[in-house]
Scaffold this motif. Structure first.
Motif, PDB file in Angstrom:
ATOM      1  N   VAL A  69     -12.054   3.482   3.749  1.00 55.53           N
ATOM      2  CA  VAL A  69     -12.764   4.689   4.157  1.00 55.53           C
ATOM      3  C   VAL A  69     -11.953   5.398   5.246  1.00 55.53           C
ATOM      4  N   THR A  70     -11.914   6.707   5.162  1.00 53.72           N
ATOM      5  CA  THR A  70     -11.217   7.492   6.184  1.00 53.72           C
ATOM      6  C   THR A  70     -12.106   7.615   7.428  1.00 53.72           C
ATOM      7  N   PRO A  71     -11.541   8.069   8.549  1.00 55.86           N
ATOM      8  CA  PRO A  71     -12.367   8.271   9.751  1.00 55.86           C
ATOM      9  C   PRO A  71     -13.505   9.268   9.492  1.00 55.86           C
TER      10      PRO A  71
ATOM     11  N   PRO B 218     -13.912   7.956   0.758  1.00 58.79           N
ATOM     12  CA  PRO B 218     -13.242   6.781   0.198  1.00 58.79           C
ATOM     13  C   PRO B 218     -11.730   6.996   0.130  1.00 58.79           C
ATOM     14  N   VAL B 219     -10.957   5.920   0.293  1.00 56.42           N
ATOM     15  CA  VAL B 219      -9.503   6.027   0.260  1.00 56.42           C
ATOM     16  C   VAL B 219      -8.929   4.690  -0.216  1.00 56.42           C
ATOM     17  N   ASP B 220      -7.861   4.762  -1.025  1.00 56.47           N
ATOM     18  CA  ASP B 220      -7.150   3.546  -1.437  1.00 56.47           C
ATOM     19  C   ASP B 220      -5.984   3.339  -0.469  1.00 56.47           C
TER      20      ASP B 220
ATOM     21  N   ASP C  57      12.727   1.940  10.477  1.00 60.93           N
ATOM     22  CA  ASP C  57      12.604   0.486  10.393  1.00 60.93           C
ATOM     23  C   ASP C  57      11.153   0.038  10.381  1.00 60.93           C
ATOM     24  N   VAL C  58      10.280   0.874  10.958  1.00 61.47           N
ATOM     25  CA  VAL C  58       8.891   0.456  11.183  1.00 61.47           C
ATOM     26  C   VAL C  58       7.924   1.487  10.615  1.00 61.47           C
ATOM     27  N   LEU C  59       6.918   0.988   9.900  1.00 64.08           N
ATOM     28  CA  LEU C  59       5.795   1.829   9.491  1.00 64.08           C
ATOM     29  C   LEU C  59       4.572   1.407  10.303  1.00 64.08           C
ATOM     30  N   VAL C  60       4.041   2.331  11.084  1.00 65.17           N
ATOM     31  CA  VAL C  60       2.856   2.037  11.896  1.00 65.17           C
ATOM     32  C   VAL C  60       1.618   2.003  11.000  1.00 65.17           C
ATOM     33  N   LEU C  61       0.786   0.978  11.205  1.00 64.89           N
ATOM     34  CA  LEU C  61      -0.446   0.848  10.431  1.00 64.89           C
ATOM     35  C   LEU C  61      -1.674   1.034  11.314  1.00 64.89           C
ATOM     36  N   VAL C  62      -2.521   1.967  10.921  1.00 71.19           N
ATOM     37  CA  VAL C  62      -3.855   2.107  11.507  1.00 71.19           C
ATOM     38  C   VAL C  62      -4.784   1.561  10.437  1.00 71.19           C
ATOM     39  N   VAL C  63      -5.374   0.396  10.707  1.00 68.42           N
ATOM     40  CA  VAL C  63      -5.875  -0.432   9.605  1.00 68.42           C
ATOM     41  C   VAL C  63      -7.186   0.023   8.982  1.00 68.42           C
ATOM     42  N   GLY C  64      -7.937   0.875   9.713  1.00 70.93           N
ATOM     43  CA  GLY C  64      -9.210   1.342   9.165  1.00 70.93           C
ATOM     44  C   GLY C  64     -10.409   0.781   9.920  1.00 70.93           C
TER      45      GLY C  64
ATOM     46  N   GLU D 267     -14.523   3.687  13.514  1.00 71.03           N
ATOM     47  CA  GLU D 267     -14.014   4.722  12.615  1.00 71.03           C
ATOM     48  C   GLU D 267     -12.576   4.516  12.154  1.00 71.03           C
ATOM     49  N   ARG D 268     -11.739   3.874  12.992  1.00 72.46           N
ATOM     50  CA  ARG D 268     -10.305   3.873  12.705  1.00 72.46           C
ATOM     51  C   ARG D 268      -9.631   2.518  12.615  1.00 72.46           C
ATOM     52  N   SER D 269     -10.078   1.565  13.410  1.00 74.97           N
ATOM     53  CA  SER D 269      -9.322   0.307  13.445  1.00 74.97           C
ATOM     54  C   SER D 269     -10.181  -0.871  13.863  1.00 74.97           C
TER      55      SER D 269
END
Lengths: 268, 268
Positions: free
Chosen positions: A69-71, A75-77, A95-102, A145-147
């Motif tokens: 789910v988005t903030p 719905p989101v995959d 080198d790095v992809l930042v993840l905001v996990v949901g 909402e986000r993480s």
């Protein structure tokens, strides 16, 4: 100055080409990119500009939203979108992809499990492409909402289930400065720190998203936290990442100049 | 219903006499008092009303601000003010005085030390008067301005330096629900829990102080956290404490009726 990276959200008024050229002109060797800005320019053209101006990508922001789910509640995959983001990071030389996990979707416990599962699914894919996933714990006020990852400890627990070159943790001061366990958590993350983001917190804190300031205007002890991440083996780029509506209204060049000054005065 | 307590901030439109009478009429046996409301009525008259209506005081809110500065940035002698609050709690028959320990003043580390020192100074004074100090960790978004104690763990570390009847910890769901260590922290606090406060968090969270809702309208699993504090030996009153501008504008009687319903549906 060798380690300073401009997270491009700080100079939101700038397009990607403006930000890359601005960094090069100011002697800033690194930039943290955002996918929406990359999309405006196109991945190939962005990669070309980075090469032309000799600016390195400290991280690409962001993948994640694994809880489905988005903030905003749509719905989101997250897994599928993060695969695309990994490909993009590889194409950009990030080198790095930042993840905001949901955020929370269903129970908090099951939401956290979905995050761990998604990271397990994506880590080998990222590893094959030379991209390290950076699990970023966000401030507890963004948990719903986000993480659902709120602490370095918690992000590290997930990271440790995978090879160090595939999954690390991002230490962003704004999100974790208050944590009474931050020193020991960072020490435990030795060899796992994939990024260090600095900024300050506004006081009073009246906005849960935009309550950030340039280093020096708040309660965060930047040199202390920098010493902690360095003791844990992190010697990579240091991103200045500020979400602030006032800064965003101002010309990028002015904001970058102040960013450099704040970094010199309070971080480096 | 035997354990439900109305924290009177929830029915802010009501004076203390109205809130006490309202509780008695609705069959609510406990109330959590605030010092500003007590002052309006006077301590003696408040004590008389509580006796007349046979309503017990689950806690008095609040002492603290030991780091020497109010949320607005003014200097304050938190220790002296808390001595007065302890006397007031004793006069009201409140077993527990809730402490909001104060925000960052100087470094975070020295601020936390000032809190520990102040509790050490006040614990025997409280013990002599039959009042237990309740260290309440506040949400990390309130660390800079209101409370350098952000987790149950951290509050417990200070509490454990003193006799259990002198210092305990308050578990307020709004402040700690996101904590990945909350279950083990509450278990470690067995015999030390001095209060359990329930409410929900609004989603999206747009206000750092007033982002609360009645239980049931947010991401918090009340029955789970209630089971945790009960397993840790806490069988005392459960305060419903909601800071919400919309609720505050409405008549106390209406709000109390909804509070009772929310407690029945989502907590008890």
């Amino acid at each position: 100055m060798d380690r300073l990276s401009l997270n491009q959200i700080t100079t939101k008024a700038w397009s990607l080409p403006e930000a890359v050229a601005g960094c090069a002109e100011a002697g800033v060797r690194w930039i943290g990119l955002w996918r929406d800005k990359v999309a405006e320019t196109g991945v190939e053209e962005a990669a070309r500009l980075l090469k032309e101006y000799d600016v390195g990508v400290s991280s690409l922001c962001r993948g994640g939203f694994f809880t489905g789910v988005t903030p905003e509640g749509s719905p989101v995959d997250g897994v599928a979108q993060t695969r695309q983001a990994i490909d993009e990071a590889a194409a950009l030389g990030a080198d790095v992809l930042v993840l905001v996990v949901g955020g929370v979707n269903g129970s908090l416990k099951s939401s956290r499990q979905r995050v761990a599962d998604a990271v397990g699914e994506l880590a080998p894919y990222a590893g094959e492409r030379g991209v390290r996933l950076g699990l970023e714990p966000l401030h507890p006020m963004q948990c719903a909402e986000r993480s659902v990852l709120s602490t370095v400890d918690e992000a590290l627990t997930i990271a440790l289930e995978h090879p160090a070159d595939q999954v690390g943790v991002i230490v962003d001061e704004f999100h974790v400065w208050w944590d009474p366990r931050i020193e020991e958590s960072i020490a435990a993350a030795t060899g796992r720190i994939a990024g260090f983001h600095v900024c300050d917190q506004k006081v009073p804190l009246t906005d849960t998203l935009l309550g950030r300031a340039l280093p020096g205007d708040g309660p965060i002890d930047h040199r202390h936290l920098k010493a902690c991440v360095e003791a844990a083996g992190y010697t990579g780029p240091i991103e200045v990442e500020v979400f602030d509506a006032d800064l965003w209204r101002r010309p990028g060049g002015e904001v970058l100049a102040e960013t450099i000054q704040a970094y010199r005065d309070h971080v480096s």
